[in-house]
Design an enzyme around this catalytic site. Structure first.
Site, PDB file in Angstrom:
ATOM      1  CB  THR A 269      35.629  36.333  42.717  1.00  9.45           C
ATOM      2  OG1 THR A 269      36.904  36.740  42.229  1.00  9.45           O
ATOM      3  CG2 THR A 269      34.605  37.347  42.261  1.00  9.45           C
TER       4      THR A 269
ATOM      5  CE1 TYR B  14      34.144  34.984  37.814  1.00  6.43           C
ATOM      6  CE2 TYR B  14      35.835  36.306  38.890  1.00  6.43           C
ATOM      7  CZ  TYR B  14      35.084  35.159  38.827  1.00  6.43           C
ATOM      8  OH  TYR B  14      35.240  34.188  39.781  1.00  6.43           O
TER       9      TYR B  14
HETATM   10  N1  UFG Z   1      49.037  35.561  34.058  1.00  2.00           N
HETATM   11  C1  UFG Z   1      50.065  35.603  33.141  1.00  2.00           C
HETATM   12  N2  UFG Z   1      50.074  34.676  32.153  1.00  2.00           N
HETATM   13  C2  UFG Z   1      49.126  33.711  32.025  1.00  2.00           C
HETATM   14  C3  UFG Z   1      48.068  33.670  32.966  1.00  2.00           C
HETATM   15  C4  UFG Z   1      48.062  34.616  33.970  1.00  2.00           C
HETATM   16  O1  UFG Z   1      50.946  36.458  33.208  1.00  2.00           O
HETATM   17  O2  UFG Z   1      49.195  32.907  31.086  1.00  2.00           O
HETATM   18  C5  UFG Z   1      49.005  36.548  35.141  1.00  2.00           C
HETATM   19  C6  UFG Z   1      47.768  37.433  35.106  1.00  2.00           C
HETATM   20  O3  UFG Z   1      47.975  38.563  34.314  1.00  2.00           O
HETATM   21  C7  UFG Z   1      47.586  37.766  36.572  1.00  2.00           C
HETATM   22  C8  UFG Z   1      48.119  36.531  37.299  1.00  2.00           C
HETATM   23  O4  UFG Z   1      48.913  35.833  36.355  1.00  2.00           O
HETATM   24  O5  UFG Z   1      48.398  38.824  36.916  1.00  2.00           O
HETATM   25  C9  UFG Z   1      47.006  35.614  37.755  1.00  2.00           C
HETATM   26  O6  UFG Z   1      46.124  35.408  36.676  1.00  2.00           O
HETATM   27  P1  UFG Z   1      45.032  34.256  36.681  1.00  2.00           P
HETATM   28  O7  UFG Z   1      44.411  34.241  35.324  1.00  2.00           O
HETATM   29  O8  UFG Z   1      45.637  33.021  37.185  1.00  2.00           O
HETATM   30  O9  UFG Z   1      43.996  34.708  37.770  1.00  2.00           O
HETATM   31  P2  UFG Z   1      43.238  36.107  37.957  1.00  2.00           P
HETATM   32  O10 UFG Z   1      43.952  36.836  39.020  1.00  2.00           O
HETATM   33  O11 UFG Z   1      43.002  36.819  36.701  1.00  2.00           O
HETATM   34  O12 UFG Z   1      41.803  35.629  38.391  1.00  2.00           O
HETATM   35  C10 UFG Z   1      41.631  34.663  39.338  1.00  2.00           C
HETATM   36  C11 UFG Z   1      40.295  33.969  39.141  1.00  2.00           C
HETATM   37  C12 UFG Z   1      39.185  34.852  39.509  1.00  2.00           C
HETATM   38  C13 UFG Z   1      39.412  35.533  40.808  1.00  2.00           C
HETATM   39  C14 UFG Z   1      40.739  36.202  40.829  1.00  2.00           C
HETATM   40  C15 UFG Z   1      40.959  36.844  42.155  1.00  2.00           C
HETATM   41  O13 UFG Z   1      40.134  33.564  37.805  1.00  2.00           O
HETATM   42  O14 UFG Z   1      38.030  34.059  39.610  1.00  2.00           O
HETATM   43  O15 UFG Z   1      41.714  35.243  40.584  1.00  2.00           O
HETATM   44  O16 UFG Z   1      42.266  37.261  42.295  1.00  2.00           O
HETATM   45  F1  UFG Z   1      38.490  36.464  41.010  1.00  2.00           F
END
Ligand code: UFG
Length: 330
Positions: free
Chosen positions: A117, A141
């Site tokens: 990741t 994670y």
């Molecule tokens: N976000 C929101 N509202 C939501 C969901 C997400 O504003 O309901 C924002 C988050 O704060 C973040 C962005 O959208 O800024 C992306 O969030 P995600 O939950 O879609 O993904 P993450 O970036 O947290 O994590 C994902 C994967 C991980 C990986 C990571 C690498 O879950 O496995 O991307 O960037 F490591």
């Protein structure tokens, strides 16, 4: 020879299984169905219902000696959950991966492909971030995955096994043929959640923080279409088969979009305003993560075909609609 796919009933794993079948490969899936679905595994694929933490099960699964590669997707993936339950994440992602690597070595499996990741990078000063950057995860994670990468590195140095660790950026979208997609009702990923909100399955989308040091104040991510991500796995498999040396590869496009830009793409696709609410920043979120994606192109010959954010969002919406019908029927 067979390719063992752990987590093959899950979102990304099920797309891998489809691609392997399309390529004429023999596939064995191991999945505990904790977040995956039995229906996501096509007929004709050997399916072992069980947990990769079960040593005896792994031994049995690999005992035929005909496993050419393990592609390891099984694991926990929700960053904020890992902040709340670090030991659960270290057990599920790190300890069980250690057992799987040990079983692979014991059974003489020649190749291992690991779902890593972008979270291994944490907060970086320079974007895009390349594979050579300092590894400094800010969530359990990310740490749980980094520890697995290090175990693979050391194991490959000591034993006859080669590996590719693929550092995924933000995976989204669904199979263009509509055969699979992100199906978990409790998914937390932005594009999935936005699609659910757009279709009325959630009352609103919450924006987690607007005060980040980015142009519009919301977090920036590099969204990669699941089909392109799977193409990178196929390329990695062929690379290892051809004798390629063990390595890590970023999987992203090198282009970032903010949360607000993703929301606009959903609104463009549905021609309808999305109901959004402002919420607090989420623990463990980095302001910006964009892939330095030269190595995967140059070394693996990967050439993505679905880079357009509008296409990614449209395919996620399409799957969400299909899923509703599927669940209504079943
Ligand atoms: N976000 C929101 N509202 C939501 C969901 C997400 O504003 O309901 C924002 C988050 O704060 C973040 C962005 O959208 O800024 C992306 O969030 P995600 O939950 O879609 O993904 P993450 O970036 O947290 O994590 C994902 C994967 C991980 C990986 C990571 C690498 O879950 O496995 O991307 O960037 F490591």
């Amino acid at each position: 020879m067979t390719i063992v796919v752990t987590g093959g009933a899950g979102y990304i794993g099920s797309h891998m299984v489809l691609a392997l079948l399309d390529a004429g490969e023999d596939v064995t899936v191991i999945d505990n169905l904790s977040t995956g679905f039995r229906w996501a595994v096509p007929d004709g694929v050997r399916f072992i219902h069980g947990d990769i933490g079960d040593e005896a099960l792994l031994k049995r699964a690999l005992s035929t000696g005909d496993c050419e590669a393990i592609i390891h997707f099984a694991g926990s993936i929700v960053v904020p959950d890992s902040v709340a339950d670090p030991l659960g994440y270290y057990l599920n992602n790190t300890v069980k991966t250690r057992g799987l690597i040990a079983a692979a070595v014991a059974a003489g499996v020649p190749h291992f492909i690991f779902s890593s990741t972008a979270a291994v990078y944490g907060i970086q000063d320079e974007m895009p971030v390349f594979e050579t950057a300092r590894l400094d995860p800010i969530s359990p994670y990310g740490t749980s995955k980094l520890m697995s990468e290090l175990m693979l590195r050391d194991t490959a140095a000591a034993h006859d096994i080669t590996y590719a660790a693929l550092r995924y950026f933000n995976v989204a979208g669904a199979d263009p043929q509509g055969r699979s997609g992100q199906s978990s009702p409790r998914a937390t990923h932005l594009i999935k959640v936005a699609a659910q909100a757009a279709l009325g399955d959630r009352p609103y989308l919450e924006i987690f923080g607007r005060d980040y040091p980015t142009p519009d104040g919301t977090c920036i991510r590099d969204y990669i279409h699941v089909t392109d991500l799977i193409a990178a796995h196929m390329a990695a498999l062929n690379y290892l088969r051809a004798g390629g040396r063990s390595d890590v590869f970023n999987c992203g496009y090198g282009k970032g979009y903010s949360v607000l830009e993703v929301i606009s793409a959903v609104e463009r696709a549905t021609n309808h305003p999305l109901v959004v609410r402002d919420g607090p920043p989420r623990p463990g979120d980095a302001p910006m993560l964009v892939a330095g994606a030269k190595k995967v192109r140059e070394r693996l010959g990967w050439a993505p075909e679905h880079e357009d954010l509008d296409e990614i969002v449209a395919s996620a919406l399409h799957w969400e609609n299909r899923l509703k019908t599927k669940l209504a029927v079943s």
